[in-house]
Design an enzyme around this catalytic site. Structure first.
Site, PDB file in Angstrom:
ATOM      1  N   SER A 118       3.235   7.362  -2.217  1.00  0.00           N
ATOM      2  CA  SER A 118       2.874   6.343  -1.215  1.00  0.00           C
ATOM      3  C   SER A 118       3.256   6.826   0.111  1.00  0.00           C
ATOM      4  O   SER A 118       4.479   7.444   0.465  1.00  0.00           O
ATOM      5  CB  SER A 118       3.721   5.043  -1.455  1.00  0.00           C
ATOM      6  OG  SER A 118       3.289   4.098  -0.370  1.00  0.00           O
ATOM      7  N   TYR A 141      10.782  -0.314  -2.955  1.00  0.00           N
ATOM      8  CA  TYR A 141       9.584   0.393  -3.606  1.00  0.00           C
ATOM      9  C   TYR A 141       9.438   1.714  -2.987  1.00  0.00           C
ATOM     10  O   TYR A 141       9.247   2.903  -3.918  1.00  0.00           O
ATOM     11  CB  TYR A 141       8.172  -0.429  -3.114  1.00  0.00           C
ATOM     12  CG  TYR A 141       6.982   0.383  -3.140  1.00  0.00           C
ATOM     13  CD1 TYR A 141       6.626   0.617  -4.379  1.00  0.00           C
ATOM     14  CD2 TYR A 141       6.502   0.707  -2.155  1.00  0.00           C
ATOM     15  CE1 TYR A 141       5.339   1.336  -4.577  1.00  0.00           C
ATOM     16  CE2 TYR A 141       4.996   1.397  -2.200  1.00  0.00           C
ATOM     17  CZ  TYR A 141       4.586   1.808  -3.402  1.00  0.00           C
ATOM     18  OH  TYR A 141       3.366   2.442  -3.547  1.00  0.00           O
ATOM     19  N   LYS A 184      -3.681  -9.153  -5.685  1.00  0.00           N
ATOM     20  CA  LYS A 184      -2.308  -8.197  -5.037  1.00  0.00           C
ATOM     21  C   LYS A 184      -1.656  -9.216  -4.100  1.00  0.00           C
ATOM     22  O   LYS A 184      -0.372  -8.858  -3.751  1.00  0.00           O
ATOM     23  CB  LYS A 184      -2.713  -7.031  -4.358  1.00  0.00           C
ATOM     24  CG  LYS A 184      -3.003  -6.024  -5.269  1.00  0.00           C
ATOM     25  CD  LYS A 184      -3.452  -4.554  -4.735  1.00  0.00           C
ATOM     26  CE  LYS A 184      -2.431  -3.997  -3.844  1.00  0.00           C
ATOM     27  NZ  LYS A 184      -1.411  -3.287  -4.616  1.00  0.00           N
TER      28      LYS A 184
END
Length: 326
Positions: A118, A141, A184
């Protein structure tokens, strides 16, 4: 030919990749995910695969379920992507421990391992290059993604990585948008969230901040992942996968509004400012938020695929209008 594993296959990117592979004629696919959320099966409608493994049953269960298959490639897309989660242990279990299992399983099987990292690992760095000097995670995250990237780097540079036929390729995905992200919620893409704001509230709530992000269409991500597998000359490494075209939140809002006007769902005589409400960013979010991202050092062959992102964003909003408003 061996089997294809798609972890996160019921999720946003995974389900799009599954459908992409089906369209290419591949059906010997093993999906690894969970269906614990209501209606999460909908992303798998009209797709073909031979097995479904519930990752929630743990790594030992997963290993027993997949060890007898002849695996050719593992697309590891499964992750907890909720940037609002503050439980670091939960993130490590899902995003680090499971990822370690899958890369080592790929090496055991001699399969290619292609996974999603990411752009969140860069935080608010001044540069966006896959190098430790630019990696500054702002939340749990992002940290979980970075430590797996570092684990992968060690493997790639070791004798294990150099002497095995397994290619290990990670893509730091920038802001991905496209169909099948409906589940999401607050972690959905900005184009989708702005569309739902208009649909549900009649206005777009926009942070009163200068925010520009790099966006990439999920269809392009799937094409890059597929080519990476098929073209065996792409070496093990960690790469950026984005468009290289940062777009401000204000411009995304304009694209959404103008496209919905063209589709006949908003009054074309009203200025776009009529549909925008500026709001303050919550303080607890400010210190965990990326204000600017731009994919740098993206391989040329990838930028040929991911270019013209504004046109693709417009096409996506048109599709959302057809699905949810007509």
């Amino acid at each position: 030919m061996g089997y294809i594993v798609v972890t996160g296959g019921a999720g946003f990117i995974g389900s799009n990749l599954l459908r992409y592979l089906n369209n290419k004629g591949y059906t010997d696919i093993i999906v690894v995910d969970t269906l614990e959320k209501e209606n999460s099966f909908l992303n798998l409608n009209n797709t073909l695969f031979v097995d479904f493994i519930n990752y929630k049953k743990g790594i030992d269960f997963i290993y027993k379920a997949v060890k007898h298959y002849n695996i050719e490639v593992i697309f590891h897309l499964g992750a907890n992507t909720d940037v609002l989660v503050k439980d670091g242990n939960l993130m490590l279990e899902t995003n680090f421990e499971h990822s370690k299992f899958w890369v080592n399983f790929a090496i055991e099987k001699g399969a290619d391992f292609i996974y999603s990292s990411s752009s969140a690992v860069y935080g608010n760095s001044k540069g966006f290059i896959p190098h430790p000097n630019y990696e500054m995670p702002l939340n749990e995250y992002a940290f979980s993604k970075l430590i797996f990237d570092n684990y992968v780097r060690k493997i790639i540079n070791s004798d294990m990585g150099k002497n095995k036929k397994t290619r290990i390729i990670g893509y730091r995905l920038f802001n991905v948008f496209g169909i099948n992200e409906f589940h999401k919620d607050k972690n959905a893409s900005i184009p989708y969230r702005f569309f739902t704001f208009i649909k549900d509230k009649g206005i777009i709530e926009l942070f009163n901040e200068d925010i520009k992000r790099d966006y990439v269409w999920v269809n392009d991500v799937c094409e890059v992942l597929y080519i990476t597998w098929i073209e065996k000359n792409i070496p093990s490494n960690i790469y950026n996968l984005g468009s290289g075209e940062p777009i401000s939140h204000v411009e995304v809002a304009k694209i959404v509004i103008e496209t919905m006007k063209e589709q006949g769902y908003l009054d074309p005589t009203l200025d776009y400012n009529y549909y925008i409400k500026l709001i303050e960013m919550p303080l607890e979010l400010r210190n965990r938020f990326q204000f600017f991202t731009k994919a740098e050092n993206v391989p040329i062959w990838i930028t040929h695929i991911t270019s013209n992102v504004r046109e693709k964003m417009k096409k996506y909003i048109e599709e959302l209008c057809k699905r949810f408003l007509k």
